[in-house]
Design an enzyme around this catalytic site. Structure first.
Site, mmCIF file in Angstrom:
data_model
loop_
_atom_site.group_PDB
_atom_site.id
_atom_site.type_symbol
_atom_site.label_atom_id
_atom_site.label_comp_id
_atom_site.label_asym_id
_atom_site.label_seq_id
_atom_site.Cartn_x
_atom_site.Cartn_y
_atom_site.Cartn_z
ATOM 1 N N ASN A 8 30.441 -38.046 -26.731
ATOM 2 C CA ASN A 8 30.916 -38.550 -25.435
ATOM 3 C C ASN A 8 32.125 -39.426 -25.722
ATOM 4 O OD1 ASN A 8 31.302 -39.766 -22.959
ATOM 5 N ND2 ASN A 8 29.181 -40.417 -22.694
ATOM 6 N N ARG A 106 30.692 -34.136 -23.692
ATOM 7 C CA ARG A 106 30.726 -34.495 -22.280
ATOM 8 C C ARG A 106 32.184 -34.429 -21.824
ATOM 9 N NH1 ARG A 106 30.397 -40.403 -19.344
ATOM 10 N NH2 ARG A 106 30.244 -39.600 -17.225
ATOM 11 N N HIS A 195 28.527 -37.516 -12.858
ATOM 12 C CA HIS A 195 27.179 -37.820 -13.367
ATOM 13 C C HIS A 195 26.229 -36.638 -13.175
ATOM 14 C CE1 HIS A 195 28.050 -42.342 -12.462
ATOM 15 N NE2 HIS A 195 28.282 -42.093 -13.737
ATOM 16 N N ARG A 256 34.208 -51.049 -10.084
ATOM 17 C CA ARG A 256 34.863 -50.173 -9.092
ATOM 18 C C ARG A 256 34.364 -50.490 -7.687
ATOM 19 N NH1 ARG A 256 33.203 -44.700 -12.312
ATOM 20 N NH2 ARG A 256 33.071 -45.820 -14.271
ATOM 21 N N GLU A 399 21.360 -38.186 -20.824
ATOM 22 C CA GLU A 399 22.484 -37.262 -20.711
ATOM 23 C C GLU A 399 22.738 -36.533 -22.032
ATOM 24 O OE1 GLU A 399 24.353 -40.765 -18.946
ATOM 25 O OE2 GLU A 399 25.646 -39.398 -17.836
HETATM 26 C C1 UVW Z 1 32.058 -40.423 -14.282
HETATM 27 C C2 UVW Z 1 31.650 -41.828 -14.531
HETATM 28 O O1 UVW Z 1 31.736 -42.679 -13.690
HETATM 29 O O2 UVW Z 1 31.141 -42.052 -15.729
HETATM 30 P P1 UVW Z 1 30.630 -43.453 -16.288
HETATM 31 O O3 UVW Z 1 29.453 -43.868 -15.444
HETATM 32 O O4 UVW Z 1 30.220 -43.105 -17.689
HETATM 33 O O5 UVW Z 1 31.768 -44.408 -16.186
HETATM 34 MG MG MG Z 2 25.858 -43.754 -18.798
#
Ligand code: UVW
Ligand code: MG
Ligand code: ADP
Length: 413
Positions: A8, A106, A195, A256, A399
């Protein structure tokens, strides 16, 4: 034995696990970080009796294994894979004794092009590169990891497992943004969802826990990690998910913003002098519970709530309020909810997030059992009361195991 190396890759780090797929067992795991940042670091663990997931799916298990740690400059991913190979040579297990049959990667953005795990050819690499426009933070790093891993393991197939693939079953009504359709088509603007590997794994594990065929079960999966997303899964298929064209839409996350009125961006552009890069940085890296409460890590945020910090408390309220809104919306889209499954770092570990997110839903048949919710036992478990019409579960995600399984399935097909 079907042994698969799972990788990953991020822009300045990559994580890996060597997995015996048939035994669902991690043989070694590690992290190479601060690539290209002067002093890098590599941590490698060999699992002595290898963590068997049927007994202990908790990742803290791995920390009991002995560690190999190196601090040294790691200018790029190729050097990083060299360091990883050195770790296997010096600390074991020996890759000569346990040669991987394939490497599974990934890849975050597969666009509308990839809806299943795919053996990586030069053409696939061109496509992943080309899809970077839709995932500038993720795909370039994923590709760099692939190129470096192919140098380190030139003789085995490499397979890409896409975060977006599971969501390719969403109906157009769920994935279409209501903007000018020609402009959207030209620039591939639509919702893709992310995800997916986790949502697929957890929705199947949920059906298994309930002892019901996956085809019959309707589940809302809450993947709450650093990134966070909700998925409505009906009969094993994703029908709606909260992340969109990029992993920015939807829930409030560590850093975010999740959903926001798009006009806020226009306003900040006009009034606060932020350009595209400034807005990108603001919404992806300086928002979420970090922007509101000063902490991106949920453990730190909860500590600040306990210390009476009003900003942290509001951040926690906004975070859980958003989860509730999505549960309501997805329950209606599904028409019936058999199970709500919490997963990933926050979902698996924070009893308080689960409690707040589901508070007051008794009228909808969702009743938590406070003792079960507070229990820290491992593995999949029920946290709803016996009176609850909807089963509420904690289902640890994995995952890496899912990527390893899909990789093995592709290369042995
Ligand atoms: C796609 C994504 O948000 O991945 P991560 O949760 O690993 O930042
Ligand atoms: Mg994770
Ligand atoms: N015991 C805990 N209580 C609350 N949050 C926790 C706990 N353990 C881990 N977390 C949170 O889980 C998040 C990381 O989740 P994880 O799934 O590992 O993230 P990712 O894989 O997206 O990097 C962090 O916010 C961390 O604070």
């Amino acid at each position: 034995m079907g042994i698969v190396l799972v990788v990953n890759s991020g822009s300045s780090s990559f994580k890996y696990q060597l997995i015996d797929v048939d035994a669902s067992r991690t043989l070694a795991s590690g992290l190479v970080e601060r690539i290209g940042q002067g002093e890098g670091r590599a941590v490698h663990k060999a699992s002595p009796e290898a963590s068997d997931r049927s007994e202990a799916s908790d990742r803290s298990e791995a920390s009991e294994a002995s560690e190999w740690v190196r601090e040294l400059p790691i200018p790029d991913h190729t050097v990083g894979f060299g360091v990883m190979l050195e770790a296997f040579r010096e600390h074991g297990p020996s890759l000569d004794d346990l040669p991987p049959i394939a490497v599974g990667h990934r890849v975050v953005q597969g666009g509308a092009r990839f809806f299943e795990p795919t053996v990586i050819t030069n053409l696939v690499k061109i496509n992943i590169d080309e899809l970077s426009a839709l995932a500038p933070l993720h795909n370039p790093a994923n590709l760099e990891g692939i190129v470096a891993a192919q140098r380190a393991f030139p003789d085995v197939p490499h397979v890409a497992v896409f975060d977006t693939a599971f969501h390719q079953t969403m109906p157009p009504a769920a994935y279409t943004y209501a903007i000018d359709r020609e402009l959207a088509a030209k620039h591939r603007v639509r919702r893709y969802g992310f995800h997916g590997t986790s949502h697929r794994f957890v929705s199947r594990a949920t059906a298994e826990f309930l002892g019901r065929p996956v085809e019959e079960v309707r589940t809302i999966v809450l993947h709450l990690g650093n990134g966070a997303s909700v998925c409505a899964v009906s009969g094993g298929r994703s029908v709606e998910t909260s992340m969109g064209m990029t992993p920015l839409e939807g829930l409030v996350m560590g850093t975010r913003s999740g959903d926001i009125d798009p006009a806020v961006l226009l306003h900040l552009q006009r009034r606060a002098g932020l350009d595209a890069d400034g807005l990108d940085d603001l919404l992806n890296k300086r928002s979420g519970v970090l922007g509101l409460g000063g902490h991106a890590d949920m453990r730190d945020l909860e500590q600040a709530v306990d210390d009476g910090d009003p900003h942290a408390t509001l951040a926690f309220e906004v975070y859980t309020h958003r989860i509730r809104s999505y549960i309501g919306a997805y329950a209606v889209q599904l028409g019936r909810v058999d199970a709500i499954a919490f997963t990933a770092g926050v979902g698996e570990n924070s009893a308080r997030v689960r409690e707040w997110a589901l508070a007051g839903l008794e009228g909808f048949g969702v009743v938590l059992d406070p003792e079960r919710n507070a229990s820290r036992s491992r593995g999949a478990r029920r946290i709803s009361s016996d009176a609850s019409k909807v089963e509420v579960l904690v289902v640890p995600t994995d995952e890496e195991l899912e990527i390893a399984r899909q990789t093995q399935a592709v290369v042995t097909a």
